[in-house]
Enzyme design. Structure first.
Site, short mmCIF file in Angstrom:
data_model
loop_
_atom_site.label_atom_id
_atom_site.label_comp_id
_atom_site.label_asym_id
_atom_site.label_seq_id
_atom_site.Cartn_x
_atom_site.Cartn_y
_atom_site.Cartn_z
CE LYS A 192 -10.28 34.11 -27.91
NZ LYS A 192 -8.94 33.62 -28.15
N GLY A 206 -8.69 35.75 -22.90
CA GLY A 206 -8.75 35.14 -21.57
C GLY A 206 -9.03 36.11 -20.43
CB SER A 228 -0.93 36.80 -23.92
OG SER A 228 -1.15 35.52 -24.49
CD GLU A 244 -9.41 31.89 -31.27
OE1 GLU A 244 -10.61 32.12 -31.00
OE2 GLU A 244 -8.49 32.11 -30.47
C1 PEP Z 1 -8.12 37.03 -28.76
O1 PEP Z 1 -8.71 36.00 -28.84
O2 PEP Z 1 -8.44 37.94 -29.51
C2 PEP Z 1 -7.05 37.16 -27.78
C3 PEP Z 1 -6.24 38.16 -27.89
O3 PEP Z 1 -6.95 36.17 -26.80
P1 PEP Z 1 -5.98 36.19 -25.51
O4 PEP Z 1 -6.09 37.54 -24.88
O5 PEP Z 1 -6.49 35.11 -24.63
O6 PEP Z 1 -4.60 35.94 -26.01
#
Ligand code: PEP
Length: 269
Positions: free
Chosen positions: A13, A246, A224, A108
């Site tokens: 990101k 993340g 997540s 997003e």
């Molecule tokens: C993502 O942005 O595609 C994502 C899955 O983020 P996270 O793993 O932080 O939930």
């Protein structure tokens, strides 16, 4: 047993300046072979990649293929080949930067930047027309899930986003990522059963639309994912890897997820 490739993909990101991007990429490159060594019996091929910002692609590129096995991804791609489209980055530019694949339709982008299914479809079509692999993201809101409309929402996104893809183009260059919006960056993961059920619905749609070529596509889960829940998700069946936000920002946690993928036996059914 599945022959579908397992993809462990990071989405950085709007994070990592060049020095951090290079450090993370170098760490992944250095640890990749060990993380994927001695896979459990019957483990499908595991491939790894990550998506820096456009400006950090050059910093990360030396640590990707062919120097290491890591794939270099972009976080988006233009719908147009080239021309007067201020701020956009086209396929040829990405390829020149060493990019192997582009994430398209991330939630997003859909939520904050107006990426509709029609726009996403044009981006997918443009990428495939110029032979760039796409990671097409779909996923429902919490509201849709609470109303019991999650499957309809996701299948509509999927079919509209693939609307311009001909049967002859449905091949290894198409990777699907199911990312429930309520699980992204929230610490709340879909249960393995919720993820598996949606992956099955997606696969059924792909098979009904594209036959075996659709059935054979890798479907990743995102939301997540961490080293601690990766094995449980993969054990549910029909989950061919992850798109990770993340936990992909540090080489150590990202590699731990890749290692879990290589060490988790997939269900036979
Ligand atoms: C993502 O942005 O595609 C994502 C899955 O983020 P996270 O793993 O932080 O939930």
């Amino acid at each position: 047993m599945t022959n579908r490739i397992t993809w462990i993909l990071g989405n950085w990101k709007q994070n990592h300046l060049n020095a951090d991007a290079a450090e993370c990429a170098e760490g992944v490159g250095a640890g990749l072979e060990a993380a994927l060594a001695n896979p459990v019996a019957g483990c499908p091929e595991v491939r790894v990649g990550y998506a820096p910002t456009y400006l950090a692609l050059a910093a990360a590129a030396p640590f990707t293929r062919p120097a290491t096995g890591a794939w270099l991804l972009a976080q988006d791609v233009a719908a147009q080949e080239s021309g007067a489209f201020t701020g956009e980055i086209g396929v040829a530019m990405l390829k020149e930067a060493g990019v192997d694949a582009a994430i398209v339709g991330h939630s997003e982008r859909r939520a904050y930047f107006g990426d509709t299914n029609a726009l996403v479809a044009s981006k997918v079509a443009n990428a495939l027309a110029h032979d760039l692999t796409v990671v097409l993201c779909v996923g429902e809101s919490l509201e849709a899930r609470d109303k019991g409309e999650h499957e309809t929402t996701v299948i509509t996104q999927l079919s509209e986003s693939l609307a311009q893809v001909a049967s002859s183009e449905m091949d290894a260059r198409v990777i699907i990522a199911y990312e429930p919006v309520w699980a992204i960056g929230t610490g709340r993961t879909a249960s393995p059963q919720q993820a598996r059920d949606m992956h099955r619905a997606i696969r059924t749609h792909l098979r009904e639309t594209y036959g075996d070529a659709g059935n054979d596509r890798s479907i990743l889960y995102g939301g997540s994912v961490k080293p601690g829940n990766a094995a449980e998700l993969l054990s549910a069946g029909d989950i061919d890897g992850f798109l990770i936000g993340g936990a992909s920002l540090k080489a150590e946690s990202f590699l731990a997820i890749a290692a879990a993928a290589a060490q988790t036996a997939r269900p036979t059914a």
